[in-house]
Design a protein around this motif. Structure first.
Motif, PDB file in Angstrom:
ATOM      1  N   GLY A   1       0.864  -1.463  -0.348  1.00  0.00           N
ATOM      2  CA  GLY A   1       0.118  -0.188  -0.108  1.00  0.00           C
ATOM      3  C   GLY A   1       0.704   1.407   0.001  1.00  0.00           C
ATOM      4  N   ARG A   2       2.114   1.045   0.213  1.00  0.00           N
ATOM      5  CA  ARG A   2       3.197   2.519   0.362  1.00  0.00           C
ATOM      6  C   ARG A   2       3.841   2.063  -1.282  1.00  0.00           C
ATOM      7  N   HIS A   3       4.292   3.450  -1.422  1.00  0.00           N
ATOM      8  CA  HIS A   3       5.430   3.520  -2.624  1.00  0.00           C
ATOM      9  C   HIS A   3       6.110   3.037  -2.377  1.00  0.00           C
ATOM     10  N   HIS A   4       6.917   1.846  -3.382  1.00  0.00           N
ATOM     11  CA  HIS A   4       7.961   1.891  -3.489  1.00  0.00           C
ATOM     12  C   HIS A   4       9.298   2.061  -3.419  1.00  0.00           C
TER      13      HIS A   4
ATOM     14  N   ASP B   1      -0.833  -3.506  -7.810  1.00  0.00           N
ATOM     15  CA  ASP B   1      -1.433  -2.435  -7.467  1.00  0.00           C
ATOM     16  C   ASP B   1      -0.737  -0.622  -7.593  1.00  0.00           C
ATOM     17  N   PRO B   2      -1.572   0.166  -8.523  1.00  0.00           N
ATOM     18  CA  PRO B   2      -0.465   1.195  -9.208  1.00  0.00           C
ATOM     19  C   PRO B   2      -0.213   1.662  -7.631  1.00  0.00           C
ATOM     20  N   HIS B   3      -0.914   2.086  -6.897  1.00  0.00           N
ATOM     21  CA  HIS B   3       0.121   2.664  -5.402  1.00  0.00           C
ATOM     22  C   HIS B   3       1.064   2.892  -5.196  1.00  0.00           C
ATOM     23  N   GLY B   4       2.094   1.793  -5.650  1.00  0.00           N
ATOM     24  CA  GLY B   4       3.249   1.226  -5.248  1.00  0.00           C
ATOM     25  C   GLY B   4       4.184   1.477  -6.341  1.00  0.00           C
ATOM     26  N   ARG B   5       3.691   2.473  -6.998  1.00  0.00           N
ATOM     27  CA  ARG B   5       4.763   1.662  -8.464  1.00  0.00           C
ATOM     28  C   ARG B   5       4.188   2.849  -9.645  1.00  0.00           C
ATOM     29  N   LEU B   6       3.387   3.447  -9.228  1.00  0.00           N
ATOM     30  CA  LEU B   6       3.301   4.896 -10.551  1.00  0.00           C
ATOM     31  C   LEU B   6       4.045   5.348  -9.941  1.00  0.00           C
TER      32      LEU B   6
END
Length: 354
Positions: A119-122, A269-274
């Motif tokens: 749930g957090r960006h990488h 989940d794009p929230h961690g990768r966009l």
């Protein structure tokens, strides 16, 4: 000066997402050495504050003793305060086995301070782990770092808006992640529609992406697939008004350019990768699917047809591309966002051939 060693051979997307985290560590007074594979080396060399230690990643991953001993000899020349191997697989520990440091770690599924939390960006999570913060309560949203000197585009620009499409990808030295790909037929429909609107469409990709090129031949667009180095690819992406792709390495290369980004997601989940910067939008298909997201960082749920990706239609993508082209022309930066299609949203079709 304190010294840190980062071990991240690839894939390209993971390497790019870790660069701002390495910069955060450098800001705390560390010199940065980075062990990477041959593909990632050319990208890391765009950042002169990183001392790149290029290794034969294929030989290392196959466990060839000569490659491992050669890497050890190079690493033993320096003394490190931090050695960070950014992998969960404990077999990567052998790459820095004889290197001593006051803090030395791999990623962990059991120790919170060494885990990339879901749930957090990488990028933010890499920064937290590298800095040794068990829980960093500060808002970060670390943006991708543009190279200090942007590579030149290998393709001259005209007056038309340019859209670069990467329709293949999602493949690295370890495996092929076909479930991440948006259907090639959808890319074709978008290309046809954008051409009809007067935009220039450029197809791009690496040597393993040649299989997609024949699908686009009837459109007569410019095909740069397998013709560019990674650095040249960065230059091409930077020349675009918009880059259209899915969750693959070139998405993250686009993040270190000034181009707008439209990315199609499904099992991840794009929230961690966009990329966390202006003019980036993710279309996350699979609304209402109990299995989404199904990617746990290592594997996907059994799936024979990635319907989550197919929920994103060409019509949705064309609308987002046009929005970003207009924003670029008006000099209007748009905040990054994730759009989730409504379950009741009609599957809008475009073009008579769909």
């Amino acid at each position: 000066m304190k010294r840190a060693l980062i071990v991240k051979l690839g894939a390209i997307g993971d390497v790019v997402m870790a660069i701002p985290a390495a910069r955060a560590l450098q800001a705390e007074g560390y010199a940065i050495d980075w062990v990477c594979g041959r593909a990632a080396s050319s990208i890391l060399q765009l950042y002169p504050w990183i001392n790149v230690v290029e290794a034969d990643d294929r030989a290392l991953l196959s466990g060839k003793p000569g490659a491992i001993f050669s890497l050890w000899r190079r690493l033993l020349r320096a003394k490190y305060d931090v050695v960070a191997t950014l992998y969960y697989d404990s077999r990567y520990r052998i790459l820095t086995l004889p290197v001593r440091a006051s803090r030395k770690f791999l990623l962990s599924t059991t120790k919170r301070e060494f885990a990339l939390l879901p749930g957090r960006h990488h990028t933010d999570e890499y920064a937290r782990v590298l800095r040794g913060a068990k829980d960093d309560v500060r808002p970060q949203a670390l943006a991708p770092l543009l190279p200090e000197t942007m590579p030149e585009s290998p393709l001259a620009r005209g007056e038309r808006a340019r859209v670069v499409m990467i329709a293949a990808g999602a493949r690295n030295a370890m495996r092929d992640d076909a479930l991440r790909r948006w259907p090639v037929e959808s890319y074709i429909a978008v290309a046809r529609e954008l051409q009809a609107r007067g935009h220039e469409i450029v197809l791009a990709g690496g040597p393993d992406d040649r299989w997609a090129s024949p699908y686009f031949e009837p459109l007569g667009l410019v095909d740069m697939t397998a013709k560019l180095s990674l650095v040249e690819m960065v230059g091409l992406l930077n020349s675009a008004d918009v880059v259209l792709t899915h969750d693959t390495g070139p998405l993250h290369l686009a993040g270190i350019t000034r181009a707008g980004i439209v990315a199609v997601f499904g099992p991840v989940d794009p929230h961690g990768r966009l990329p966390q910067r202006h003019n980036s939008v993710a279309l996350w298909g699979g609304a209402g699917f109990a299995c989404r997201p199904c990617y746990d960082g290592r594997d996907y749920a059994p799936c024979s047809n990635n319907l989550c990706m197919q929920q994103v239609t060409p019509g949705m993508v064309v609308g987002e591309v046009e929005t970003l082209i207009a924003a670029r022309r008006e000099g209007k930066p748009l905040l990054p966002r994730v759009r989730v299609p409504k379950q009741t949203e009609p599957l809008v079709q475009i073009g008579a051939g769909e």
